[in-house]
Design a protein around this motif. Sequence first.
Motif, mmCIF file in Angstrom:
data_model
loop_
_atom_site.group_PDB
_atom_site.id
_atom_site.type_symbol
_atom_site.label_atom_id
_atom_site.label_comp_id
_atom_site.label_asym_id
_atom_site.label_seq_id
_atom_site.Cartn_x
_atom_site.Cartn_y
_atom_site.Cartn_z
ATOM 1 N N ASP A 1 0.860 -1.177 0.000
ATOM 2 C CA ASP A 1 0.000 0.000 0.000
ATOM 3 C C ASP A 1 0.897 1.227 0.000
ATOM 4 N N LEU A 2 0.875 1.983 -1.063
ATOM 5 C CA LEU A 2 1.694 3.171 -1.173
ATOM 6 C C LEU A 2 0.860 4.400 -0.853
ATOM 7 N N PRO A 3 1.341 5.292 -0.001
ATOM 8 C CA PRO A 3 0.537 6.438 0.408
ATOM 9 C C PRO A 3 0.298 7.452 -0.695
ATOM 10 N N ASP A 4 1.165 7.533 -1.694
ATOM 11 C CA ASP A 4 1.004 8.534 -2.740
ATOM 12 C C ASP A 4 1.419 7.934 -4.071
ATOM 13 N N SER A 5 0.445 7.714 -4.929
ATOM 14 C CA SER A 5 0.722 7.056 -6.197
ATOM 15 C C SER A 5 1.451 7.950 -7.184
ATOM 16 N N SER A 6 1.595 9.234 -6.888
ATOM 17 C CA SER A 6 2.244 10.126 -7.837
ATOM 18 C C SER A 6 3.734 9.828 -7.965
ATOM 19 N N ASP A 7 4.314 9.115 -7.002
ATOM 20 C CA ASP A 7 5.728 8.760 -7.065
ATOM 21 C C ASP A 7 5.979 7.477 -7.842
ATOM 22 N N LEU A 8 4.930 6.808 -8.259
ATOM 23 C CA LEU A 8 5.040 5.512 -8.913
ATOM 24 C C LEU A 8 4.774 5.652 -10.408
ATOM 25 N N PRO A 9 5.734 5.250 -11.268
ATOM 26 C CA PRO A 9 5.496 5.365 -12.705
ATOM 27 C C PRO A 9 4.589 4.235 -13.195
ATOM 28 N N VAL A 10 3.341 4.563 -13.502
ATOM 29 C CA VAL A 10 2.351 3.561 -13.900
ATOM 30 C C VAL A 10 1.670 4.017 -15.190
ATOM 31 N N ALA A 11 1.439 3.092 -16.087
ATOM 32 C CA ALA A 11 0.652 3.363 -17.297
ATOM 33 C C ALA A 11 -0.808 3.112 -16.948
ATOM 34 N N VAL B 1 -12.271 2.754 -11.108
ATOM 35 C CA VAL B 1 -11.005 2.093 -10.803
ATOM 36 C C VAL B 1 -10.047 2.292 -11.963
ATOM 37 N N GLU B 2 -8.770 2.531 -11.633
ATOM 38 C CA GLU B 2 -7.710 2.589 -12.629
ATOM 39 C C GLU B 2 -6.692 1.518 -12.270
ATOM 40 N N ALA B 3 -6.116 0.907 -13.284
ATOM 41 C CA ALA B 3 -5.075 -0.093 -13.065
ATOM 42 C C ALA B 3 -4.084 -0.006 -14.209
ATOM 43 N N GLY B 4 -2.881 -0.503 -13.950
ATOM 44 C CA GLY B 4 -1.896 -0.525 -15.013
ATOM 45 C C GLY B 4 -0.568 -1.067 -14.545
ATOM 46 N N PRO B 5 0.299 -1.372 -15.509
ATOM 47 C CA PRO B 5 1.618 -1.887 -15.156
ATOM 48 C C PRO B 5 2.511 -0.793 -14.579
ATOM 49 N N VAL B 6 3.284 -1.169 -13.571
ATOM 50 C CA VAL B 6 4.288 -0.259 -13.013
ATOM 51 C C VAL B 6 5.465 -0.258 -13.987
ATOM 52 N N GLY C 1 10.184 -1.873 -14.392
ATOM 53 C CA GLY C 1 10.822 -3.153 -14.659
ATOM 54 C C GLY C 1 10.559 -4.222 -13.614
ATOM 55 N N SER C 2 9.679 -3.943 -12.660
ATOM 56 C CA SER C 2 9.415 -4.874 -11.559
ATOM 57 C C SER C 2 8.331 -5.902 -11.881
ATOM 58 N N ALA C 3 7.654 -5.760 -13.005
ATOM 59 C CA ALA C 3 6.553 -6.646 -13.405
ATOM 60 C C ALA C 3 5.408 -6.612 -12.405
ATOM 61 N N ARG C 4 5.189 -5.464 -11.784
ATOM 62 C CA ARG C 4 4.076 -5.296 -10.843
ATOM 63 C C ARG C 4 2.945 -4.530 -11.525
ATOM 64 N N VAL D 1 -0.417 -2.313 -4.950
ATOM 65 C CA VAL D 1 0.526 -2.820 -5.938
ATOM 66 C C VAL D 1 0.635 -4.327 -5.778
ATOM 67 N N TYR D 2 0.437 -5.042 -6.890
ATOM 68 C CA TYR D 2 0.423 -6.498 -6.884
ATOM 69 C C TYR D 2 1.571 -7.053 -7.714
ATOM 70 N N PRO D 3 2.165 -8.157 -7.280
ATOM 71 C CA PRO D 3 3.135 -8.848 -8.135
ATOM 72 C C PRO D 3 2.410 -9.371 -9.380
ATOM 73 N N ALA D 4 3.136 -9.552 -10.468
ATOM 74 C CA ALA D 4 2.536 -9.981 -11.736
ATOM 75 C C ALA D 4 1.752 -11.284 -11.594
ATOM 76 N N THR D 5 2.251 -12.227 -10.816
ATOM 77 C CA THR D 5 1.554 -13.513 -10.666
ATOM 78 C C THR D 5 0.210 -13.344 -9.964
ATOM 79 N N ALA D 6 0.164 -12.498 -8.966
ATOM 80 C CA ALA D 6 -1.092 -12.257 -8.253
ATOM 81 C C ALA D 6 -2.085 -11.519 -9.147
ATOM 82 N N TRP D 7 -1.593 -10.560 -9.929
ATOM 83 C CA TRP D 7 -2.465 -9.825 -10.841
ATOM 84 C C TRP D 7 -3.035 -10.758 -11.901
#
Length: 78
Positions: free
Chosen positions: A5-15, A30-35, A38-41, A56-62
């Motif tokens: 759980d990240l407190p501020d999504s503005s620091d995370l590069p997400v498409a 709801v919005e979702a997208g890959p981080v 290079g972490s595959a999250r 933020v979810y690992p690729a396998t969980a997503w």
Amino acid sequence: MAITDLPDSSDLPVAWHVSTRSGNGGGNCVEAGPVLDGSARYAVRDSKDRTGPTLVYPATAWAAFLTDLHTGRFDFSA
């Protein structure tokens, strides 16, 4: 399933992509997208509160979540 759980999504590069099920802004948005680090999250957030918490979810969980979603596991309308 590990979730960060990240407190501020503005620091995370997400498409970010808005869910097609969100309609035209009527409440359940709801919005979702890959981080893009290079972490595959994958990240998920409330599109009405874009500076709020981000899950933020690992690729396998997503992938497991999407499989369950497509097979109707979360369809409670019956």
